[in-house]
Each structure stands twice: as C-alpha cells, then as structure tokens.
Scaffold this active site. Sequence first.
Site, PDB file in Angstrom:
ATOM      1  N   ASP A  19       0.857  -1.189   0.000  1.00 47.18           N
ATOM      2  CA  ASP A  19       0.000   0.000   0.000  1.00 47.18           C
ATOM      3  C   ASP A  19       0.902   1.251   0.000  1.00 47.18           C
ATOM      4  O   ASP A  19       1.807   1.363   0.834  1.00 47.18           O
ATOM      5  CB  ASP A  19      -0.860  -0.054   1.279  1.00 47.18           C
ATOM      6  CG  ASP A  19      -1.991   0.943   1.279  1.00 47.18           C
ATOM      7  OD1 ASP A  19      -2.391   1.403   0.193  1.00 47.18           O
ATOM      8  OD2 ASP A  19      -2.501   1.262   2.387  1.00 47.18           O
ATOM      9  N   GLU A  36      -1.600   6.006  -8.751  1.00 46.58           N
ATOM     10  CA  GLU A  36      -2.578   6.985  -8.247  1.00 46.58           C
ATOM     11  C   GLU A  36      -2.425   8.303  -8.984  1.00 46.58           C
ATOM     12  O   GLU A  36      -1.322   8.804  -9.189  1.00 46.58           O
ATOM     13  CB  GLU A  36      -2.366   7.210  -6.746  1.00 46.58           C
ATOM     14  CG  GLU A  36      -3.281   8.293  -6.176  1.00 46.58           C
ATOM     15  CD  GLU A  36      -3.289   8.350  -4.661  1.00 46.58           C
ATOM     16  OE1 GLU A  36      -3.172   7.287  -4.026  1.00 46.58           O
ATOM     17  OE2 GLU A  36      -3.418   9.461  -4.112  1.00 46.58           O
ATOM     18  N   HIS A  65      -9.532   4.577  -2.249  1.00 44.19           N
ATOM     19  CA  HIS A  65      -8.798   4.626  -0.976  1.00 44.19           C
ATOM     20  C   HIS A  65      -9.669   5.352   0.048  1.00 44.19           C
ATOM     21  O   HIS A  65     -10.670   5.963  -0.306  1.00 44.19           O
ATOM     22  CB  HIS A  65      -7.487   5.397  -1.161  1.00 44.19           C
ATOM     23  CG  HIS A  65      -6.395   4.569  -1.758  1.00 44.19           C
ATOM     24  ND1 HIS A  65      -5.273   4.224  -1.074  1.00 44.19           N
ATOM     25  CD2 HIS A  65      -6.287   4.000  -2.976  1.00 44.19           C
ATOM     26  CE1 HIS A  65      -4.496   3.486  -1.849  1.00 44.19           C
ATOM     27  NE2 HIS A  65      -5.092   3.335  -3.019  1.00 44.19           N
ATOM     28  N   THR A  90      -9.162   1.847   8.714  1.00 40.90           N
ATOM     29  CA  THR A  90      -9.659   2.494   9.931  1.00 40.90           C
ATOM     30  C   THR A  90     -10.789   1.713  10.608  1.00 40.90           C
ATOM     31  O   THR A  90     -10.803   1.578  11.840  1.00 40.90           O
ATOM     32  CB  THR A  90     -10.124   3.932   9.580  1.00 40.90           C
ATOM     33  OG1 THR A  90      -8.980   4.654   9.116  1.00 40.90           O
ATOM     34  CG2 THR A  90     -10.732   4.629  10.773  1.00 40.90           C
TER      35      THR A  90
HETATM   36  P1  13P Z   1      -9.263   4.182   5.685  1.00 38.63           P
HETATM   37  O1  13P Z   1      -8.442   5.035   6.609  1.00 38.63           O
HETATM   38  O2  13P Z   1     -10.532   4.871   5.267  1.00 38.63           O
HETATM   39  O3  13P Z   1      -9.538   2.846   6.243  1.00 38.63           O
HETATM   40  O4  13P Z   1      -8.438   3.992   4.342  1.00 38.63           O
HETATM   41  C1  13P Z   1      -7.392   3.060   4.258  1.00 38.63           C
HETATM   42  C2  13P Z   1      -6.644   3.185   2.986  1.00 38.63           C
HETATM   43  O5  13P Z   1      -7.063   3.817   2.034  1.00 38.63           O
HETATM   44  C3  13P Z   1      -5.346   2.490   2.878  1.00 38.63           C
HETATM   45  O6  13P Z   1      -4.626   2.857   1.752  1.00 38.63           O
END
Ligand code: 13P
Length: 342
Positions: free
Chosen positions: A83, A142, A223, A269
């Site tokens: 990521d 991205e 994302h 999150t």
């Molecule tokens: P959140 O913080 O909304 O879970 O997003 C995670 C994310 O996009 C990881 O790249």
Amino acid sequence: MSLVSMRQLLDEAAKGGYGVGAFNVNNMEQIQSIMEAARETKSPVIVQASRGARAYSQDRFLYHLMLAATEIYPEIPTVLHLDHGNSVETCKSAIDMGFTSVMMDGSLMPDGKTPSSFDYNVDATRRVVEMAHEKGITVEGEIGCLGGIEDGHGAGLDGLAHLTDPDQAVEFVEKTGLDALAIAIGTSHGAYKFTSKPTGATLKMDVLIKIHKRLPNVHLVMHGSSSVPKDLQDIINQYGGKLKPTWGVPVEEIQLGIRNGVRKINVDTDNRLAITGAIRKVFAEKPEEFDPRSYIKPAREAMKKVVALRMTQFGQAGHAGDYSPISLAEMAKHYGAQPVLV
Ligand code: 13P
C-alpha cells in the site's frame, strides 16, 4: 495455493461485477481476522501492508505470516499488496520480498508528503510497471491526491484539494500501462473524513463516474473507504475513548462505485476502530485480566466481523472458488502479449 496476482482477482471481479476489499495489516491477529472472514464468506482477498506495517513487522515476519495464511487457507485466492509505495526502490524491495502486487504512489514525491508533477508520476509509475510486469506482479498507480495522512504517508490535505482530473487519468493510464488506478474523489485516510454525512459536494462520486465512462476497462481503486460506523465509535467512547464525532464513506456510495468500475476498496480504519473498541471493553469490564489473549481474542473477533460484513457488502463473498489462480510466470507472459490496457 501460493500468493496470487492482484490483476487476476480484479479481472475476475470485473467479470462478476463486484468489488474486492483490500484490508491493511500489521500483525498476525489482523491477518487471522481477514483469513477467517474470507473462509466464512468464501471470498478472494487482498491483504495489504504499508511501509509503516513493513517496518513494524520487520518485513520478514509479515511475509512468513502470509505464507502461513496460504497454507492454512489454501482455498482462498490471496494477494499480498504493498500500500502506498513511495518510490521505485520501495516497490522493488517489496517485489524482491514476495509481494504479488505493489502500489507506486507517484502522486506524492518520495517524502510521501509533497504533491508531485504529472511527469514525475508517469515516469516513476512506468518504471515500476516495467519492473513488476516482467515478474507477473500487479501495479496500482494513483492520480490526484488523497486527503489525510496514513502511517506518516500523505500530504495532509483536505480531500477536495487535488481531485483526479478525468482527462489526466486517461493520459496517465495510456502512458503507464498500470493495472489499477487509485483516484481522488474527496476521501481521506483515517477516522476524520467528513464533519457530517457526505453529500455530492464533499464525496465526488460524479468525478468517479466520469472517469469510469472515459476508462470503462480500467480497474478503479477507492482509498480512504472506511465507513467509520457510529456503533464502532460509540463502543470506544463508551469505554473511555475520546473520538470526536465523524463520518466515513457510506457503504451505499461504495456500492455505487462498484457499479461504476471500482474493483478494489481500501479499508483500514474500520478495523482499527473494531479492535480498539473490543480491547477497551475488556479492560473496562474485567480490570483484573492480564492475559493478552483475553483481550486480543475479542479484538480479533471484532475485526473479523467487520471484514466479513464488508466482503458481503462489496460482493466478493461466494467467489473464492470461481477460478484457478494463474501463476505469476503465466501473468508475466500475458503482460508481454498485452502491455497497455486502453
Ligand atoms: P481508511 O483510513 O478509510 O480505512 O483507508 C485506508 C486506505 O485507504 C489504505 O490505503
């Protein structure tokens, strides 16, 4: 089953018209939560790790935990994805370690904070595509910048500061030959995305739909897609937490995205909230406990519940057995035959 290419999972998701959740991990329990949810719902999965997660797990722990996952859950097509790789070198180190998919986030400079130029982004992403496709490994890029900061990565901007421009998105895909395109539509990383339920003015689904119309065959990535559910916030606050009122991305909006080309949905999150709420609850209700398993097991269960629910809502549930994984070597041959998507 070995770890598989993300491109195959996304191609299959496009054929079936569903989305695949990409869930962030740092440790064994989070991997177990995701794999258990995948088995329960019969879902293919994307497990992803940021640079912070790789440092936390010293890289090798993470890799071997993922190998354990493929041994214990052989029926689940499982991707290990990087990521927000911040540079070509970071992506290379992930490829060398055994990741089957990498994100080159060239929307920011290698400091992971400063928005970059279009030309820099094209060049860095194109270089990662060349290096990765040779080995059958998938590349996400991205265009536009997300809001917020995640694990130290992010410009810390408002989600609306650098929305993706649909014309630039077309040019970016043509020039890089990537497999999946992350776009900026007003979401941000973390718990504090919106100060009230998002509307068309704050969550730009119209931009997403425009991009999909221009690039109907490109796998789009959302994302910052945690929904930050009120019940998870409430558990944390009920047991001594101090979260301020906040709103995430409603699941219905993600489902609208899935009907318009979104194939990968990033969620971190919501799982963090579930884990923290469950641990706080045990600490508050059983202050005499000191065996870590007494609070880590409920935390693992709470995360599994969230992941299983998202797998069902995104539509990946039931699709684990639809196809036989293609080897990375075969994927490499496939790229040789078809280098550009549009
Ligand atoms: P959140 O913080 O909304 O879970 O997003 C995670 C994310 O996009 C990881 O790249």
